[in-house]
Design a protein around this motif. Structure first.
Motif, mmCIF file in Angstrom:
data_model
loop_
_atom_site.group_PDB
_atom_site.id
_atom_site.type_symbol
_atom_site.label_atom_id
_atom_site.label_comp_id
_atom_site.label_asym_id
_atom_site.label_seq_id
_atom_site.Cartn_x
_atom_site.Cartn_y
_atom_site.Cartn_z
ATOM 1 N N GLY A 14 0.772 -1.243 0.000
ATOM 2 C CA GLY A 14 0.000 0.000 0.000
ATOM 3 C C GLY A 14 0.802 1.291 0.000
ATOM 4 O O GLY A 14 0.277 2.327 0.402
ATOM 5 N N SER A 20 2.086 8.109 2.032
ATOM 6 C CA SER A 20 1.367 6.889 2.435
ATOM 7 C C SER A 20 1.774 6.442 3.834
ATOM 8 O O SER A 20 2.966 6.464 4.186
ATOM 9 C CB SER A 20 1.672 5.743 1.462
ATOM 10 O OG SER A 20 1.165 6.019 0.181
ATOM 11 N N ILE A 21 0.790 5.984 4.600
ATOM 12 C CA ILE A 21 1.091 5.430 5.923
ATOM 13 C C ILE A 21 2.034 4.232 5.765
ATOM 14 O O ILE A 21 2.951 4.039 6.568
ATOM 15 C CB ILE A 21 -0.210 5.054 6.651
ATOM 16 C CG1 ILE A 21 -1.013 6.336 6.965
ATOM 17 C CG2 ILE A 21 0.099 4.266 7.917
ATOM 18 C CD1 ILE A 21 -2.344 6.109 7.635
ATOM 19 N N ALA A 41 -0.573 -1.835 -6.279
ATOM 20 C CA ALA A 41 -1.660 -2.320 -7.144
ATOM 21 C C ALA A 41 -1.558 -1.702 -8.526
ATOM 22 O O ALA A 41 -1.502 -2.394 -9.536
ATOM 23 C CB ALA A 41 -3.006 -1.995 -6.515
ATOM 24 N N ALA A 42 -1.530 -0.376 -8.550
ATOM 25 C CA ALA A 42 -1.567 0.310 -9.842
ATOM 26 C C ALA A 42 -0.164 0.442 -10.412
ATOM 27 O O ALA A 42 0.753 0.892 -9.729
ATOM 28 C CB ALA A 42 -2.196 1.693 -9.660
ATOM 29 N N PHE A 45 2.004 3.457 -9.961
ATOM 30 C CA PHE A 45 2.721 3.760 -8.718
ATOM 31 C C PHE A 45 4.042 2.982 -8.594
ATOM 32 O O PHE A 45 4.798 3.194 -7.654
ATOM 33 C CB PHE A 45 1.842 3.482 -7.499
ATOM 34 C CG PHE A 45 0.732 4.491 -7.344
ATOM 35 C CD1 PHE A 45 1.029 5.844 -7.234
ATOM 36 C CD2 PHE A 45 -0.592 4.093 -7.305
ATOM 37 C CE1 PHE A 45 0.013 6.785 -7.102
ATOM 38 C CE2 PHE A 45 -1.612 5.025 -7.177
ATOM 39 C CZ PHE A 45 -1.309 6.378 -7.076
ATOM 40 N N ASP A 68 -2.850 -6.831 -6.959
ATOM 41 C CA ASP A 68 -4.186 -6.241 -6.833
ATOM 42 C C ASP A 68 -4.995 -7.177 -5.934
ATOM 43 O O ASP A 68 -5.247 -8.325 -6.297
ATOM 44 C CB ASP A 68 -4.819 -6.126 -8.223
ATOM 45 C CG ASP A 68 -6.237 -5.584 -8.166
ATOM 46 O OD1 ASP A 68 -6.852 -5.548 -7.079
ATOM 47 O OD2 ASP A 68 -6.744 -5.209 -9.236
ATOM 48 N N VAL A 69 -5.404 -6.692 -4.767
ATOM 49 C CA VAL A 69 -6.038 -7.581 -3.775
ATOM 50 C C VAL A 69 -7.464 -8.000 -4.139
ATOM 51 O O VAL A 69 -8.079 -8.772 -3.416
ATOM 52 C CB VAL A 69 -6.015 -6.979 -2.348
ATOM 53 C CG1 VAL A 69 -4.596 -6.821 -1.833
ATOM 54 C CG2 VAL A 69 -6.783 -5.661 -2.275
ATOM 55 N N ILE A 96 -4.235 -0.926 2.984
ATOM 56 C CA ILE A 96 -5.028 -0.870 1.760
ATOM 57 C C ILE A 96 -6.487 -0.592 2.082
ATOM 58 O O ILE A 96 -7.063 -1.230 2.973
ATOM 59 C CB ILE A 96 -4.902 -2.229 1.020
ATOM 60 C CG1 ILE A 96 -3.481 -2.411 0.480
ATOM 61 C CG2 ILE A 96 -5.937 -2.353 -0.089
ATOM 62 C CD1 ILE A 96 -3.204 -3.789 -0.067
ATOM 63 N N THR A 148 -6.720 0.739 10.523
ATOM 64 C CA THR A 148 -8.139 1.002 10.611
ATOM 65 C C THR A 148 -8.365 2.429 11.081
ATOM 66 O O THR A 148 -7.409 3.187 11.278
ATOM 67 C CB THR A 148 -8.827 -0.049 11.522
ATOM 68 O OG1 THR A 148 -10.242 0.108 11.405
ATOM 69 C CG2 THR A 148 -8.410 0.087 12.984
ATOM 70 N N LYS A 166 -14.587 -0.896 7.757
ATOM 71 C CA LYS A 166 -13.565 -0.955 8.829
ATOM 72 C C LYS A 166 -14.077 -1.783 10.017
ATOM 73 O O LYS A 166 -13.296 -2.500 10.653
ATOM 74 C CB LYS A 166 -13.171 0.455 9.299
ATOM 75 C CG LYS A 166 -12.353 1.250 8.294
ATOM 76 C CD LYS A 166 -11.020 0.607 7.934
ATOM 77 C CE LYS A 166 -10.119 1.555 7.147
ATOM 78 N NZ LYS A 166 -8.946 0.893 6.555
ATOM 79 N N PRO A 194 -6.346 11.028 11.673
ATOM 80 C CA PRO A 194 -6.280 11.530 10.295
ATOM 81 C C PRO A 194 -4.884 11.999 9.883
ATOM 82 O O PRO A 194 -4.237 12.750 10.603
ATOM 83 C CB PRO A 194 -7.238 12.728 10.319
ATOM 84 C CG PRO A 194 -8.149 12.463 11.459
ATOM 85 C CD PRO A 194 -7.342 11.727 12.473
ATOM 86 N N ILE A 195 -4.439 11.517 8.728
ATOM 87 C CA ILE A 195 -3.155 11.918 8.139
ATOM 88 C C ILE A 195 -3.437 12.286 6.682
ATOM 89 O O ILE A 195 -4.146 11.550 5.986
ATOM 90 C CB ILE A 195 -2.128 10.756 8.209
ATOM 91 C CG1 ILE A 195 -1.839 10.382 9.666
ATOM 92 C CG2 ILE A 195 -0.845 11.132 7.467
ATOM 93 C CD1 ILE A 195 -0.878 9.212 9.840
ATOM 94 N N THR A 197 -3.091 11.975 3.340
ATOM 95 C CA THR A 197 -2.501 11.106 2.310
ATOM 96 C C THR A 197 -3.295 11.265 1.016
ATOM 97 O O THR A 197 -4.307 11.977 0.979
ATOM 98 C CB THR A 197 -2.549 9.626 2.754
ATOM 99 O OG1 THR A 197 -3.923 9.264 2.938
ATOM 100 C CG2 THR A 197 -1.779 9.391 4.042
ATOM 101 N N SER A 199 -5.257 9.123 -0.342
ATOM 102 C CA SER A 199 -6.621 8.642 -0.085
ATOM 103 C C SER A 199 -7.482 9.714 0.560
ATOM 104 O O SER A 199 -8.671 9.822 0.270
ATOM 105 C CB SER A 199 -6.598 7.435 0.860
ATOM 106 O OG SER A 199 -6.281 6.285 0.160
#
Ligand code: NDP
Ligand code: KAL
Length: 258
Positions: A14, A20-21, A41-42, A45, A68-69, A96, A148, A166, A194-195, A197, A199
């Motif tokens: 991820g 990213s975390i 995944a992509a 990236f 890709d999960v 993810i 989470t 979650k 909250p961070i 990112t 997302s």
């Protein structure tokens, strides 16, 4: 007991970019001496992940796999390949989540069946699928950590279907801890504050959420990537050897405020 992860190999899933975390976790594990394996995944990236890993001292030893999960075959092939390439794995960080953007605002009541299933597929079921795939590689035992958010425990505006996903992820952590405990594998979650990112970008009113944290969280400051990284390091090290099925809030204490 020492905190060194020298001689150990961890899979980090991820990393999209430096915010990213997962990247925070990668840095903490790296600083402790771990060897790292990255999955993304992509394809878009891949370069970003490779460039980031190259900034780590000795980072050229890192390995990279596309995973890709949502694709069971892709998951099985990825871990088969990792087994062929490195053999034993000592831990995995699952960082993810995904929900359709239009379901992350407005009334939860309007959540579509497709949107519900997508969020649960990528953000919750993937932990079980990945845990099953990595188990044979974790023959010396170890840890699995997922990310989470408080929105799975309480209603947080706009988090909507992701909150329900979650909650499902949080329950999966407990069931997986029971399944894998007999193999010496521990499964835990970090509930991060909250961070900002990729997302988090463009969803909800992030500025006002952060302001609220700064005013009301016991520590009066927002959560940082390295705080989450160091807690993941603890959970993936022998120092947490008695801890499984647990959720640790790394959120400046915000979750205790009513
Ligand atoms: P990022 O956007 O940096 O990371 C999200 C990752 O999810 C991306 O790397 C993305 O990979 C991956 N992903 C999405 N779909 C798939 C898929 N089908 N297969 C494999 N990977 C996929 O955001 P964060 O670092 O913020 O998110 C990491 C975790 O932390 C998530 O579980 C999130 O819910 C959680 N979290 C985040 C918080 C925050 O404030 N940021 C707070 C609490 C929890 P790709 O782009 O390659 O598809
Ligand atoms: C209450 C909060 C405010 C934001 C509301 C919802 C956040 C949901 C998180 C979820 C993971 C975001 C997405 O799925 C975004 C996606 O629809 C569009 N983005 C992308 O596709 C990018 C390019 C890729 C990299 O992203 C993914 N995920 O693949 C929650 C805040 C306060 C805390 C957060 C952000 C929690 C969390 O779970 O991330």
């Amino acid at each position: 007991m020492n905190m060194s992860l020298q001689g150990r190999t961890y899979v980090v899933m991820g990393v999209a970019n430096k915010r990213s975390i997962a990247w925070g976790i990668a840095q903490s594990l790296h600083n402790a001496g771990a060897r790292l394996i990255f999955t993304y995944a992509a394809e878009r990236f891949e370069k970003s992940v490779r460039d980031l890993a190259a900034t780590l001292e000795g980072g050229e030893e890192s390995l990279f796999y596309q995973c890709d999960v949502t694709d069971d075959e892709n998951i099985m092939e990825t871990f088969q390949q990792i087994q062929n390439d490195v053999g034993v794995i000592h831990g995995l960080a699952h960082c993810i989540a995904f929900a359709n953007k239009d379901e992350l605002k407005g009334d939860f009541l309007n959540t579509s069946r497709d949107g519900f299933l997508t969020a649960h597929n990528i953000s919750s079921y993937s932990l079980t699928a990945v845990s099953r795939a990595v188990q044979p590689l974790m023959s010396e035992g170890g840890g699995i950590v997922t990310l989470t958010y408080l929105g799975g425990e309480r209603v947080v505006p706009n988090y909507n279907v992701m909150g329900v996903a979650k909650a499902s992820l949080d329950a999966s952590v407990k069931y997986l801890a029971e399944s894998l405990g007999k193999h010496g594998i521990r499964v835990n979650a970090i509930s991060a504050g909250p961070i900002r990112t990729l997302s988090a970008k463009g969803v909800g009113d992030f500025n006002s959420i952060l302001k609220d944290i700064e005013e009301r969280a016991p520590l009066r400051r927002p959560t940082t990537q390295d705080e989450v990284g160091d807690t993941a390091y603890f959970l993936l090290s022998d120092f947490s050897r008695g801890v499984t099925g647990e959720m640790i809030h790394v959120d400046s204490g915000f979750h205790i405020i009513g």
